[in-house]
Motif scaffolding. Structure first.
Motif, PDB file in Angstrom:
ATOM      1  N   GLN A  46      14.259   1.942   0.423  1.00 30.64           N
ATOM      2  CA  GLN A  46      13.155   2.328  -0.470  1.00 30.64           C
ATOM      3  C   GLN A  46      13.421   1.788  -1.878  1.00 30.64           C
ATOM      4  N   ILE A  47      14.666   1.808  -2.327  1.00 31.84           N
ATOM      5  CA  ILE A  47      14.979   1.218  -3.639  1.00 31.84           C
ATOM      6  C   ILE A  47      14.608  -0.259  -3.621  1.00 31.84           C
ATOM      7  N   ALA A  48      15.006  -0.941  -2.550  1.00 28.92           N
ATOM      8  CA  ALA A  48      14.727  -2.388  -2.465  1.00 28.92           C
ATOM      9  C   ALA A  48      13.226  -2.658  -2.533  1.00 28.92           C
ATOM     10  N   ALA A  49      12.436  -1.822  -1.871  1.00 26.68           N
ATOM     11  CA  ALA A  49      10.989  -2.082  -1.805  1.00 26.68           C
ATOM     12  C   ALA A  49      10.251  -1.660  -3.075  1.00 26.68           C
ATOM     13  N   LEU A  50      10.741  -0.618  -3.741  1.00 27.16           N
ATOM     14  CA  LEU A  50       9.945  -0.023  -4.830  1.00 27.16           C
ATOM     15  C   LEU A  50      10.373  -0.459  -6.222  1.00 27.16           C
ATOM     16  N   GLN A  51      11.590  -0.987  -6.359  1.00 28.38           N
ATOM     17  CA  GLN A  51      12.120  -1.153  -7.720  1.00 28.38           C
ATOM     18  C   GLN A  51      11.394  -2.208  -8.548  1.00 28.38           C
ATOM     19  N   LYS A  52      10.614  -3.067  -7.897  1.00 26.18           N
ATOM     20  CA  LYS A  52       9.902  -4.057  -8.722  1.00 26.18           C
ATOM     21  C   LYS A  52       8.727  -3.411  -9.479  1.00 26.18           C
ATOM     22  N   PHE A 261       7.424   3.162   6.585  1.00 26.79           N
ATOM     23  CA  PHE A 261       7.682   4.235   5.604  1.00 26.79           C
ATOM     24  C   PHE A 261       7.376   3.733   4.195  1.00 26.79           C
ATOM     25  N   ASN A 262       7.893   2.531   3.876  1.00 29.50           N
ATOM     26  CA  ASN A 262       7.670   1.984   2.526  1.00 29.50           C
ATOM     27  C   ASN A 262       6.190   1.724   2.279  1.00 29.50           C
ATOM     28  N   ALA A 263       5.490   1.270   3.317  1.00 32.46           N
ATOM     29  CA  ALA A 263       4.054   1.003   3.151  1.00 32.46           C
ATOM     30  C   ALA A 263       3.313   2.305   2.838  1.00 32.46           C
ATOM     31  N   ALA A 264       3.700   3.380   3.506  1.00 36.17           N
ATOM     32  CA  ALA A 264       3.041   4.674   3.255  1.00 36.17           C
ATOM     33  C   ALA A 264       3.289   5.121   1.814  1.00 36.17           C
ATOM     34  N   ILE A 265       4.539   4.979   1.369  1.00 30.62           N
ATOM     35  CA  ILE A 265       4.874   5.407   0.006  1.00 30.62           C
ATOM     36  C   ILE A 265       4.190   4.520  -1.027  1.00 30.62           C
ATOM     37  N   ALA A 266       4.230   3.211  -0.781  1.00 35.12           N
ATOM     38  CA  ALA A 266       3.632   2.286  -1.758  1.00 35.12           C
ATOM     39  C   ALA A 266       2.138   2.556  -1.890  1.00 35.12           C
TER      40      ALA A 266
END
Ligand code: MLT
Length: 273
Positions: A46-52, A261-266
């Protein structure tokens, strides 16, 4: 303790109590609370996907990872106070998006009860509002005895068959290994303390109607510990809740199916702006 993913930092939140945490990226703040018996390293994908796009802060809860060990059981209230203390220590006054998986979700619900003004959104992953029933409490007591008589690796090995989807256990040895290694590195006192917290946690259902912030409820379709029916209870009780079921994932949906999971959060975070 070194967990090996991102550079971690340590901050004192009250006399004698320090939390280790990772703080990555820039943008609106998202704080994620880990599950049992793990540490903040579980949020690596999640850090990798969201940190940008976001500032992602992941603490080790007291007794886990590199945070101050516990001598006795902390409580959910104390975990919530620790999250508030961390935000204060980092001088983050504006409301944040707070997420938690399983035990982290119980703690996030405690923050929602105690510090509603600190939140602008809530992510409840593979967690539930129901308390443990009598059998559940007896199982916690048995696990406490087992943990004291054995070690952290034995605890996670006992949990794995119900923690992960069958498909993950059979076909994703690297995910199984990552979780085993993370859990095996935890202190037994932290594990025993958390088991008491889990056993004694309150019924969170009466407080759900007071949650006024947009909430994302996420659950793996194969979650055997907090199954989709429990996620439905959460979503039904919270006014502005969206439920996303992650196909094929078990209880560790963020590690088992990180892309979904990341897609749902994003998507949820984009909606919050
Ligand atoms: C967790 O993943 O944090 C635990 O499984 C929660 C629980 O057992 O209730």
């Amino acid at each position: 303790m070194a967990t090996g993913y991102n550079a971690s930092m340590k901050i004192t939140i009250e006399a004698g109590i320090a939390l280790e945490y990772r703080d990555e990226g820039k943008g609106p703040t998202v704080v994620l609370l880990h599950g049992f018996p793990l540490c903040s390293a579980m949020w690596r994908p999640q850090i990798a996907a969201l940190q940008k796009d976001y500032r992602v802060i992941v603490p080790d809860l007291r007794g886990f990872g590199g945070s101050t060990p516990v001598a006795d059981a902390p409580s959910l209230e104390q975990m919530a106070d620790d999250v508030g203390g961390l935000l204060d220590a980092l001088r983050i006054a504006e409301p944040v998006v707070l997420g938690g998986l399983s035990m982290g979700g119980y703690a996030a619900l405690a923050v929602a009860r105690r510090y509603p003004g600190r939140l602008r959104g809530l992510i409840l992953a593979d967690t539930r509002a129901e308390p443990d029933d009598a059998q559940g409490k007896a199982n916690r007591d048995a696990m406490i005895d087992f943990a004291r008589a054995n070690d952290a690796r034995a605890v996670i090995d006992k949990m794995l068959p119900r923690l992960l989807a069958e498909k993950t256990l059979a076909a994703r040895p690297e995910v199984v290994q990552e979780i085993r290694d993370m859990a095996a590195a935890q202190e037994i006192d932290g594990i025993v303390g958390a088991l008491k917290v889990l056993r004694d946690r309150p019924d969170a259902r009466p407080g759900l109607a007071s949650i006024r912030v947009p909430t994302l409820v996420v659950v793996g379709s194969e979650d055997a510990l907090t199954p989709p029916a429990m996620a439905e209870t959460l979503a039904a009780g919270i006014a502005d809740a969206t439920l996303v079921i992650i196909p094929g994932a078990g209880h560790m949906s963020n590690l088992e199916e990180p892309e979904a999971f990341n897609a749902a959060i994003a998507g949820f975070l984009r909606r919050l702006g």
